[in-house]
Design a protein around this motif. Structure first.
Motif, PDB file in Angstrom:
ATOM      1  N   PHE A  19      12.225   5.227  -6.220  1.00  9.44           N
ATOM      2  CA  PHE A  19      12.536   5.093  -4.799  1.00  9.44           C
ATOM      3  C   PHE A  19      11.300   5.346  -3.931  1.00  9.44           C
ATOM      4  CE2 PHE A  19      17.341   5.962  -5.338  1.00  9.44           C
ATOM      5  CZ  PHE A  19      17.593   4.609  -5.392  1.00  9.44           C
ATOM      6  N   GLN A  22       9.395   2.230  -3.974  1.00 13.55           N
ATOM      7  CA  GLN A  22      10.084   1.298  -3.078  1.00 13.55           C
ATOM      8  C   GLN A  22       9.705   1.568  -1.625  1.00 13.55           C
ATOM      9  OE1 GLN A  22      14.625  -0.107  -2.975  1.00 13.55           O
ATOM     10  NE2 GLN A  22      14.378   1.936  -2.165  1.00 13.55           N
ATOM     11  N   SER A  26       7.935  -0.981   0.921  1.00 12.42           N
ATOM     12  CA  SER A  26       8.561  -1.242   2.223  1.00 12.42           C
ATOM     13  C   SER A  26       7.561  -1.021   3.353  1.00 12.42           C
ATOM     14  CB  SER A  26       9.774  -0.326   2.424  1.00 12.42           C
ATOM     15  OG  SER A  26      10.796  -0.608   1.497  1.00 12.42           O
ATOM     16  N   ARG A  42      16.065  -7.560   0.985  1.00 13.13           N
ATOM     17  CA  ARG A  42      16.323  -6.473   0.040  1.00 13.13           C
ATOM     18  C   ARG A  42      17.815  -6.327  -0.222  1.00 13.13           C
ATOM     19  NH1 ARG A  42      14.428  -0.294   1.574  1.00 13.13           N
ATOM     20  NH2 ARG A  42      16.056   0.850   0.463  1.00 13.13           N
ATOM     21  N   LEU A 215       9.994  -5.061  -4.478  1.00 13.21           N
ATOM     22  CA  LEU A 215      10.854  -4.198  -3.665  1.00 13.21           C
ATOM     23  C   LEU A 215      12.308  -4.290  -4.118  1.00 13.21           C
ATOM     24  CD1 LEU A 215      11.177  -2.372  -1.124  1.00 13.21           C
ATOM     25  CD2 LEU A 215      11.535  -4.476   0.188  1.00 13.21           C
ATOM     26  N   CYS A 216      12.775  -5.506  -4.349  1.00 12.04           N
ATOM     27  CA  CYS A 216      14.161  -5.713  -4.786  1.00 12.04           C
ATOM     28  C   CYS A 216      14.404  -5.110  -6.167  1.00 12.04           C
ATOM     29  CB  CYS A 216      14.489  -7.197  -4.792  1.00 12.04           C
ATOM     30  SG  CYS A 216      14.470  -7.976  -3.162  1.00 12.04           S
ATOM     31  N   THR A 218      12.690  -2.661  -7.700  1.00 13.49           N
ATOM     32  CA  THR A 218      12.659  -1.200  -7.667  1.00 13.49           C
ATOM     33  C   THR A 218      13.938  -0.631  -7.051  1.00 13.49           C
ATOM     34  OG1 THR A 218      11.392  -1.323  -5.590  1.00 13.49           O
ATOM     35  CG2 THR A 218      10.154  -0.944  -7.617  1.00 13.49           C
ATOM     36  N   GLY A 219      14.489  -1.333  -6.060  1.00 12.76           N
ATOM     37  CA  GLY A 219      15.739  -0.879  -5.472  1.00 12.76           C
ATOM     38  C   GLY A 219      16.872  -0.861  -6.489  1.00 12.76           C
TER      39      GLY A 219
END
Length: 289
Positions: A19, A22, A26, A42, A215-216, A218-219
């Protein structure tokens, strides 16, 4: 449910690290593109992940979506989407270090609001910890001095919204399963962000699309680690390690993004974390075995 505290702690550490990564991505993307568009994309990926997980746990999409409190579920899902937009804005305005230091007060806000919202008893020791924690916030903000930045209110507002989201999630859990709440979190957020974010669309470079994919991923990976963490260990045993996200994010801010750690931020964050850990410890002791 198995009870493997050591594995649960390792998974929570992994969750916190992913996170934090992430958050760093971001921060990079939101510095170049509109925050609302970044959060919208995202959420598209997150919604697909949520539907997959919730459907697998519940057996079907209809079963995962079944709830007797749709307005509550929609409200908490929309609140989280707005909170993410506010926090990413804070990353751009203040950086990861100071944003996370202030945001760390959200468990204290949960403790303070659990009485009026959930009807829980808040004893004097918890109120004392809450008061001490907010002394830490004041140490960071230093109101009344020239170093105070009005932008510091942004992560504080994010912390308040995230605390309300957590309390509404606990309220929803009285009637709905975790899979149902998870389903509504992802789908509501995706719908809300699409309705708003589609008007803020702007072209993105090929390199930044790769960052967007990261980003996606890791989310989704972070949430998967978190789900597995709570499957193998009790929340009270692993929750204190969630504070490591602030440590990891601050490290990324300092060593990757070139931010600085001011003494007031370090001292204030230490006070906030100590107060937060005390409230978690008190809650664990008060919980029946």
């Amino acid at each position: 449910m198995q009870n493997n505290t050591r594995l649960g702690i390792l998974l929570m550490v992994a969750t916190s690290f992913v996170f934090a990564v992430q958050d760093g991505i971001s921060r990079h993307l939101a510095g170049e593109y509109n925050v609302i568009m970044i959060v919208m994309i995202r959420y598209w990926f997150f919604a697909a992940f949520v539907i997959s997980i919730a459907t697998r746990q519940s057996g079907s999409i209809r079963a995962a979506a079944r709830t007797s409190q749709p307005l509550l579920q929609i409200g908490r899902g929309a609140l989280l989407a707005v909170e993410i937009c506010v926090m990413v804005t804070a990353f751009v305005a203040l950086g990861l270090v100071e944003s996370h230091a202030i945001f760390a007060c959200y468990p204290l806000l949960v403790a303070a609001l659990s009485g009026p919202i959930l009807g829980e008893r808040v004893g004097w020791q918890r109120w004392a910890a809450i008061g001490i924690g907010f002394v830490g916030v004041l140490v960071i903000l230093q109101p009344g001095r020239t170093v105070f930045a009005p932008a510091a209110i942004i992560p504080l507002a994010s912390a308040l919204m995230f605390a309300l989201y957590g309390l509404l999630t606990r309220f929803a859990a009285r009637k709905d399963s975790a899979a149902t709440s998870f389903f509504w979190t992802g789908t509501t957020g995706a719908v809300v962000m699409t309705i708003i974010g589609i008007w803020f669309w702007e072209p993105m470079s090929r390199a930044d699309w790769l960052w967007m994919l990261a980003l996606c991923v890791t989310g989704a990976l972070g949430h998967w680690f978190l789900i597995k963490c709570y499957e193998v260990a009790e929340a009270s045993a692993v929750q204190p390690f969630a504070y490591l996200q602030m440590v990891f994010a601050s490290a990324i801010g300092i060593f990757v993004l070139g931010e600085t750690l001011e003494p007031k931020v370090a001292i204030g964050a230490a006070i906030i974390v100590a107060a937060g850990l005390f409230t978690l410890w008190r809650a664990a002791r008060a919980r029946p075995a």
